[in-house]
Write a protein that holds these residues in place. Sequence first.
Motif, short mmCIF file in Angstrom:
data_model
loop_
_atom_site.label_atom_id
_atom_site.label_comp_id
_atom_site.label_asym_id
_atom_site.label_seq_id
_atom_site.Cartn_x
_atom_site.Cartn_y
_atom_site.Cartn_z
N PHE A 102 55.44 69.17 4.52
CA PHE A 102 54.40 69.79 5.34
C PHE A 102 54.19 71.25 4.93
CE2 PHE A 102 53.17 72.22 9.14
CZ PHE A 102 51.95 71.62 9.41
N LEU A 103 55.27 72.00 4.82
CA LEU A 103 55.15 73.42 4.46
C LEU A 103 54.57 73.58 3.06
CD1 LEU A 103 58.41 74.92 6.00
CD2 LEU A 103 56.09 74.92 6.95
N GLU A 104 54.93 72.68 2.17
CA GLU A 104 54.38 72.71 0.82
C GLU A 104 52.86 72.47 0.86
OE1 GLU A 104 54.73 69.79 -2.93
OE2 GLU A 104 56.66 70.58 -2.23
N ILE A 105 52.42 71.48 1.62
CA ILE A 105 51.00 71.15 1.71
C ILE A 105 50.19 72.32 2.28
CG2 ILE A 105 49.32 69.75 3.02
CD1 ILE A 105 51.19 67.35 2.58
N SER B 193 56.27 66.29 17.94
CA SER B 193 55.66 67.19 16.97
C SER B 193 55.89 66.70 15.54
CB SER B 193 56.24 68.61 17.10
OG SER B 193 55.85 69.18 18.32
N ILE B 194 57.07 66.19 15.27
CA ILE B 194 57.38 65.65 13.94
C ILE B 194 56.46 64.47 13.63
CG2 ILE B 194 59.14 64.49 12.53
CD1 ILE B 194 59.74 67.47 12.97
N ASP B 195 56.25 63.61 14.62
CA ASP B 195 55.36 62.46 14.43
C ASP B 195 53.93 62.91 14.13
OD1 ASP B 195 57.45 60.70 14.86
OD2 ASP B 195 56.91 60.30 16.95
N ARG B 196 53.46 63.95 14.81
CA ARG B 196 52.09 64.43 14.57
C ARG B 196 51.99 65.07 13.18
NH1 ARG B 196 52.59 61.75 18.14
NH2 ARG B 196 52.05 60.43 16.38
N MET B 197 53.05 65.76 12.74
CA MET B 197 53.06 66.33 11.39
C MET B 197 53.01 65.21 10.36
SD MET B 197 55.84 69.32 11.88
CE MET B 197 55.29 70.88 11.23
N THR B 198 53.70 64.12 10.64
CA THR B 198 53.67 62.96 9.75
C THR B 198 52.24 62.45 9.63
OG1 THR B 198 55.92 62.36 10.39
CG2 THR B 198 54.58 60.63 9.38
N LEU C 35 49.51 64.15 10.05
CA LEU C 35 48.73 65.13 9.30
C LEU C 35 49.02 65.03 7.80
CD1 LEU C 35 46.67 67.40 9.59
CD2 LEU C 35 48.57 68.99 9.88
N ILE C 36 50.26 64.85 7.44
CA ILE C 36 50.62 64.68 6.03
C ILE C 36 49.92 63.44 5.47
CG2 ILE C 36 52.52 64.06 4.46
CD1 ILE C 36 54.29 65.94 6.18
N GLU C 37 49.95 62.35 6.22
CA GLU C 37 49.28 61.13 5.78
C GLU C 37 47.78 61.36 5.62
OE1 GLU C 37 50.65 58.36 4.59
OE2 GLU C 37 52.52 59.46 4.90
N TYR C 38 47.19 62.12 6.53
CA TYR C 38 45.78 62.46 6.45
C TYR C 38 45.48 63.18 5.13
CZ TYR C 38 41.45 65.04 7.34
OH TYR C 38 40.21 65.59 7.23
N PHE C 39 46.29 64.16 4.78
CA PHE C 39 46.09 64.91 3.54
C PHE C 39 46.33 64.03 2.31
CE2 PHE C 39 46.54 68.79 6.18
CZ PHE C 39 45.38 69.43 5.76
N LYS C 40 47.30 63.14 2.38
CA LYS C 40 47.63 62.29 1.24
C LYS C 40 46.55 61.23 0.98
CE LYS C 40 52.58 62.14 0.82
NZ LYS C 40 53.78 61.35 1.18
N ASP D 209 43.45 61.53 0.87
CA ASP D 209 42.34 62.06 0.06
C ASP D 209 42.77 63.41 -0.51
OD1 ASP D 209 39.99 63.14 -0.95
OD2 ASP D 209 38.79 62.64 0.80
N SER D 210 43.00 63.44 -1.82
CA SER D 210 43.52 64.66 -2.45
C SER D 210 42.57 65.84 -2.33
CB SER D 210 43.86 64.40 -3.92
OG SER D 210 42.68 64.03 -4.63
N THR D 211 41.29 65.59 -2.11
CA THR D 211 40.35 66.71 -1.96
C THR D 211 40.65 67.49 -0.68
OG1 THR D 211 38.67 65.36 -0.83
CG2 THR D 211 38.52 65.53 -3.24
N ARG D 212 41.27 66.86 0.28
CA ARG D 212 41.63 67.56 1.53
C ARG D 212 42.64 68.67 1.25
NH1 ARG D 212 42.15 61.93 4.92
NH2 ARG D 212 39.90 61.62 5.18
#
Length: 144
Positions: A85-88, A111-116, A118-123, A125-128
């Motif tokens: 998450f911090l890397e993204i 909170s960890i589940d919601r971060m998961t 969000l990470i999936e959302y970014f993964k 579509d790489s343009t995100r």
Amino acid sequence: MPVPTPSMEDYIERIYDLIENKGYARVSDLAEQLEVHPSSVTKMVQKLDRDGYLDYEKYRGFVLTKKGNKIGKKLVKRHDLLEEFLEIIGVDEENIYDDVEGIEHHLSWNSIDRMTDLIEYFKEDSTRVEDLKKVHEASENPPK
């Protein structure tokens, strides 16, 4: 059944990680990784044994119980997820490990589940991620 404290979580996480990577964990390995005295490790290992997270025999070593293994796996996944998450979001690489160590015990599993998510959302579509990097770069280099 007692819930592990942040300190206990650190030990369980490191024990799990050592066993996964080396096949075993010793007091000396934990003392070195956690930068504490071996006597402190021994006390915590005895506590983790009493609380059912590992089986410890003096002078023989220790192994995680089913309960300890389950929690250890979850803690390592949490750590890895927070690093990702911090890397993204663009945290400088040299800060990520210390930041994760500082926040991992202060977030709810919700909170960890919601971060998961969000990470999936970014993964998905790489343009995100690229769009987020542009926002980050723009905030660091505002127009003059």
